[in-house]
Design an enzyme around this catalytic site. Sequence first.
Site, PDB file in Angstrom:
ATOM      1  N   GLU A 200       0.444  -1.434   0.740  1.00 55.46           N
ATOM      2  CA  GLU A 200      -0.026  -0.029  -0.443  1.00 55.46           C
ATOM      3  C   GLU A 200       1.036   1.439  -0.295  1.00 55.46           C
ATOM      4  O   GLU A 200       0.855   2.157   1.230  1.00 55.46           O
ATOM      5  CB  GLU A 200      -1.077   0.320   0.664  1.00 55.46           C
ATOM      6  CG  GLU A 200      -1.822  -1.249   1.372  1.00 55.46           C
ATOM      7  CD  GLU A 200      -3.051  -0.615   1.938  1.00 55.46           C
ATOM      8  OE1 GLU A 200      -2.936  -0.334   2.781  1.00 55.46           O
ATOM      9  OE2 GLU A 200      -4.149  -1.610   1.836  1.00 55.46           O
ATOM     10  N   GLU A 387      -5.232  -8.851   0.754  1.00 57.54           N
ATOM     11  CA  GLU A 387      -5.836  -8.153   1.543  1.00 57.54           C
ATOM     12  C   GLU A 387      -7.754  -7.687   1.899  1.00 57.54           C
ATOM     13  O   GLU A 387      -7.908  -6.841   0.549  1.00 57.54           O
ATOM     14  CB  GLU A 387      -5.542  -7.036   2.330  1.00 57.54           C
ATOM     15  CG  GLU A 387      -4.243  -7.238   3.147  1.00 57.54           C
ATOM     16  CD  GLU A 387      -3.533  -5.931   4.346  1.00 57.54           C
ATOM     17  OE1 GLU A 387      -4.653  -4.853   4.806  1.00 57.54           O
ATOM     18  OE2 GLU A 387      -2.537  -5.762   3.879  1.00 57.54           O
TER      19      GLU A 387
END
Length: 481
Positions: A200, A387
Amino acid sequence: MISPSNHGGVAGTAESENAPRADALGRLIAPLARVGPRSFPPGFVWGVATAAPQIEGGAWEGGKGPSIWDTFCRLPGKVHNGDTLDVACDHYHRFEDDFTLMAALGVKNYRMSIAWPRIFPSGRGPRNQQGIDFYNRLIDAAQARGITPWVTMFHWDLPQRLENEGGWRTRAVVDAFAVYADTIVLAYGDRVKNWISLNEISCFTEQAYGGDEKAPGVRESQAVVNQTYHHALLCHGHGVRAVREHGGRGARVGLSDNAAVMIPVSETPADIAAARAGFVAENARVIDAIYRGRYHPDYLARAGADAPVHTEKDFELISLPADFLGLNIYTGRFVRANAAGNPETVPFTENYPRADSPWLWLAPRALYWGTRHVHEIYGEKSVFITENGAGYNETPAADGEVLDLNRVEYARSCLQELDRAIVDGVPVHGYFLWSFMDNFEWQDGYNRRFGIVHVDFVSQKRTPKLSARWFSQVITEHRLV
Ligand code: NOJ
């Protein structure tokens, strides 16, 4: 396209499932003609995910250097309740038991991260042999229980020393990362075959240097923020390069990106086209740059003098072909075509459902559109959900049980949308649920729980929640249950 015949079908033993059964009161239940849910494709990877700083604890042990999060959580008002990473889930001392529990739940794939400051306490310079040994023991312990590690090289815990020298603002961080990536791939590449370069990017660049949500929590100019993104892209390139050079046979590598996902409000050609255009524009600084090997002209025009300093040579590294793309998808943004056909965001209404994490608007269709867009727009041939999950504030019942129906139902809806993507020909090859256990949720401290295993942070007792039992069954049966 994946044909429904090699993917569909009802799993399990049809005969025994269709035999008459009795309910708890002894009444016969008519056999159901089972139509779905269907099996996931053969080889589809099921896993759970965590990250070193969020679970390990042992923050000052084993020769580890401080990370920017060790510093940030000590700044007043930055992290809920002043919570620190010092102990977290104490996984540093309890990993054997944690893997035993993981294996008991049937988990065979585990996404974890390595703490850069355990390997290089100052970010560069002398290696810390105790840190290298720790992950050797940890990886061996997972594999001894039949669990395959998927290792993230960087999950936000930048060594503090590097931050003191400029952190992600400086190109020096790229050189330090290159050595770190080489070091860990050389150390563990004989056993670790699945690598994730960075996690991320926007969370440790934009949210960290363009706002005070994430460490180091400083407000820099847009030009600096854009430059931090660029340095992160270069590190991703080095992650890919390191795996190619030292990963050995069968090694694969990809990025985990929290792409901004665009969901067409209505699945009409106009809204679908708007969502697609929105996806390219909103992901210009990471996905579009990596796949296209340049910055999008519209992005450069918008950024003007704030555009990152970059060279064509940088993009040779940045766009090295990876083996897959990992997407962390929790939510999405609804868009529609405006009168001119351009994407327009449709805001969430006040009462639109969300998890206790206030940013987590429950939007399962994001799983469909996010995966579809990277395949359709960039031709990605292997997508993993690295995720997905939901954060709630949960209190166990008196007997310790956590009946997290909300988490089960959300993950299930997300998987249904993922299944729809697969049926439509999107090559989705795996799904990792965040998270194996409750842990340090960054600025929210221990106040938001994402685990399928409950952690009592006082006693360190682990208790599988309803969601753990549900996901265990999904893994075992290889289909939505
Ligand atoms: C994204 C991050 O990768 C992870 O560290 C975080 O805990 C979850 N999402 C939930 O916010």
